[in-house]
Design an enzyme around this catalytic site. Sequence first.
Site, mmCIF file in Angstrom:
data_model
loop_
_atom_site.group_PDB
_atom_site.id
_atom_site.type_symbol
_atom_site.label_atom_id
_atom_site.label_comp_id
_atom_site.label_asym_id
_atom_site.label_seq_id
_atom_site.Cartn_x
_atom_site.Cartn_y
_atom_site.Cartn_z
ATOM 1 N N LYS A 1 0.827 -1.217 0.000
ATOM 2 C CA LYS A 1 0.000 0.000 0.000
ATOM 3 C C LYS A 1 0.858 1.263 0.000
ATOM 4 O O LYS A 1 0.624 2.182 -0.791
ATOM 5 C CB LYS A 1 -0.927 -0.001 1.217
ATOM 6 C CG LYS A 1 -1.668 1.302 1.442
ATOM 7 C CD LYS A 1 -2.524 1.240 2.677
ATOM 8 C CE LYS A 1 -1.723 1.142 3.947
ATOM 9 N NZ LYS A 1 -0.959 2.369 4.245
ATOM 10 N N THR A 2 1.845 1.311 0.881
ATOM 11 C CA THR A 2 2.689 2.504 0.978
ATOM 12 C C THR A 2 3.463 2.725 -0.316
ATOM 13 O O THR A 2 3.608 3.858 -0.784
ATOM 14 C CB THR A 2 3.665 2.362 2.171
ATOM 15 O OG1 THR A 2 2.905 2.193 3.369
ATOM 16 C CG2 THR A 2 4.548 3.585 2.302
ATOM 17 N N ASP B 1 -4.540 8.124 2.860
ATOM 18 C CA ASP B 1 -4.025 6.842 3.337
ATOM 19 C C ASP B 1 -4.945 6.289 4.429
ATOM 20 O O ASP B 1 -5.604 7.049 5.143
ATOM 21 C CB ASP B 1 -2.606 7.063 3.891
ATOM 22 C CG ASP B 1 -1.890 5.764 4.231
ATOM 23 O OD1 ASP B 1 -2.280 4.709 3.703
ATOM 24 O OD2 ASP B 1 -0.927 5.813 5.027
ATOM 25 N N GLU B 2 -4.985 4.969 4.585
ATOM 26 C CA GLU B 2 -5.764 4.293 5.637
ATOM 27 C C GLU B 2 -7.201 4.823 5.685
ATOM 28 O O GLU B 2 -7.738 5.178 6.736
ATOM 29 C CB GLU B 2 -5.097 4.485 7.012
ATOM 30 C CG GLU B 2 -3.667 3.992 7.099
ATOM 31 C CD GLU B 2 -3.540 2.473 7.173
ATOM 32 O OE1 GLU B 2 -4.536 1.775 6.915
ATOM 33 O OE2 GLU B 2 -2.443 1.989 7.488
ATOM 34 N N GLN C 1 -9.447 -4.268 7.345
ATOM 35 C CA GLN C 1 -8.600 -3.869 8.467
ATOM 36 C C GLN C 1 -9.178 -2.671 9.219
ATOM 37 O O GLN C 1 -8.449 -1.945 9.898
ATOM 38 C CB GLN C 1 -7.183 -3.570 7.976
ATOM 39 C CG GLN C 1 -6.479 -4.794 7.410
ATOM 40 C CD GLN C 1 -5.021 -4.536 7.082
ATOM 41 O OE1 GLN C 1 -4.186 -4.374 7.973
ATOM 42 N NE2 GLN C 1 -4.703 -4.497 5.796
ATOM 43 N N ARG D 1 -0.279 -10.568 10.184
ATOM 44 C CA ARG D 1 1.022 -10.030 10.624
ATOM 45 C C ARG D 1 2.120 -11.077 10.413
ATOM 46 O O ARG D 1 3.303 -10.744 10.432
ATOM 47 C CB ARG D 1 1.006 -9.674 12.123
ATOM 48 C CG ARG D 1 0.008 -8.610 12.606
ATOM 49 C CD ARG D 1 0.013 -7.372 11.779
ATOM 50 N NE ARG D 1 -1.014 -7.444 10.757
ATOM 51 C CZ ARG D 1 -1.054 -6.663 9.687
ATOM 52 N NH1 ARG D 1 -0.109 -5.784 9.477
ATOM 53 N NH2 ARG D 1 -2.031 -6.782 8.795
#
Length: 665
Positions: free
Chosen positions: A46-47, A238-239, A268, A618
């Site tokens: 994503k980043t 973002d997010e 998420q 994770r």
Amino acid sequence: MSDSPDHLMPAFPPIDFAGELNEEQYAAVTADPGPALVLAGAGSGKTRTLTYRVAYLLHKGIQPYEILLLTFTNKAAREMLERVEDLTGISRRQLWGGTFHSIAQRILRVHGDKIGLQRHYTILDEGEAESLLKNCINSVDPKFIKGKHNPKPKVLANMISYARNTCSPVSEQASEYFPLLDGIADKAVDFHKAYQAEKLKQQVVDYDDLLEHLLKLLKEHPEIAALYQDRFKHILVDEFQDTNRLQSDIIEQFGVHHQIMAVGDDAQCIYTWRGADFDNIMRFEDRHPGATLHKIETNYRSTPQILEFANAILAHHPSGRGYHKELRPVKDDGQLPYFVPMMDTRGQANFILQRIEGLIDEGRDLSDIAILYRAHFHAMDLQMELSRRNIDYQITSGVRFFEQAHIKDFTAQLRFASNPADTSAFARFTTLLPKVGPKTAERIHAFTRQLAEKETRNFCEALTDDKVLQKVPASAREEWPSLAATILEINQALTEQAPGEVVEQALQGWYSSYIREIYPNWNDREDDLQSLIAFANRYETMEELLAQLVLLASESNERTAEDQKNCLRLTTIHQAKGLEFPVVFVLGLADGLFPLQRTIDSGDLEEERRLFYVAVTRAMDELYLSYPMLNQRGQNVMRMNPSRFIQEIDPSRFETLRVAPSRSY
């Protein structure tokens, strides 16, 4: 897209966008102008996608000041902007990038005077804001804070903040937070009005004001709004799944031309309890007709077996409560996730430490391993065992269990009831009362000792005497009788009851009501305290119990930077979001623990399921899911069922390990 004159165009280093991105990322990065929703699955880059999107826009001639990048943390903004600078050579200072709050304060410094905010305004930190609210409450109703059952300023501040961030009336939230308090809705509204007026008078703002004032500015001054609506040709968020109603409204004000690219993952969304609005991401396409949808599902983090398990979790979301996504692996095959039933939480701790020893023998570092849990008290036994074996660990989500303030406050009451000469313990809990500082506590203790000696009485009984009450500051006198009675009850129980029974009785006293009035997250703290009953049952005497409590609470949490590099990581799942580890253990996968019982009772299970998905994703190489078959709540030992999130997954997706208990239970 607009092109700049040649003499203004910087000399960009070449970037092979197609070569450096996968097909899904490339499609999002090079998307045409217009509304776009980018669903970036866990571990999908994503980043990287956001960073390359900014670099791509700059390459296409968009000016730095025409791009607005909104993030949730300063760290995320800094990392992305530094990467953009590396890619393009354009200084990150030329870009409009940062958190919602930082962008808001930047604009308010220039235009705040339009809504009564001078350029020199100052920003209050959380403690200063709470102190100012307390003063305003006292100015409206001097008796309110002294009222035994009224919420304290910290709790009111939390409630008001939630109302502001969700754009809901303060009165409505007050009624929901405090249903048993008559008239609290009107009181809360009055307190909030006084607080807002005082901040404007002093030319100060709190964090929520930054967003509220920005939205007010944009709504009430169309000419200012138009300036930024026309300037920002591209708005990247973002997010996006974590945005609340207030942030969403700000984005909509900036993005009236639908020039928004929202990046996030509905699977998420785990912060609705903090105000995040799940509908923001689910209704994006409704609010922005013609929006393109990009799914980035290639996962670079986890093995195929872990991803199959994660996909199976999402498959059980009710229809319409999320976008369909299927994470696809890049990594080679690994082992199935392991599901490990253990007799109880001590057996669970022993298994984890045995497996960690094996992992170290296999060449893993401690820093490769993370242990995740739904609530702090789930890791109590594990922390004890780590301390006993002298294994260094770091708590990412706060301090160690026995070092938490509410554990030490409660322990101090047990210590003092056992030994009334312990002035440190006395000061620890009495200074929780208003206007009682260390010196006052010392004076009250000395007076009570003299009274007890003079009248040949039990010290704890003397605490309940009216003569002692008169030595207590006026603002603390309402609470004192309850506190003193609790200490006396503990003291009397010491000679008659087992340690677990003493702790259970103590938890029914003064401190139980105190934490409800003081802490916004009192229910989490109450869970922690309740877990001490089972802990106390392991000891024959109070002396043994208290010795352990004090020793565990006094462990040094200091370590060098080098220690932290090779250190086992313990964290709540919420705090682990955005992180990854080669080996992950998830504790307490029993119904009532994960999902928590209160979420089962409320029927709000979808966020818990998303939280489980976050925990599982994770893990990079190995995943262990442990389940205690027995759990002690109070004095009762209960048989636990495996978490419904495990039960709903095809058993072929994981391997069940049957581990023989290493001790008798």
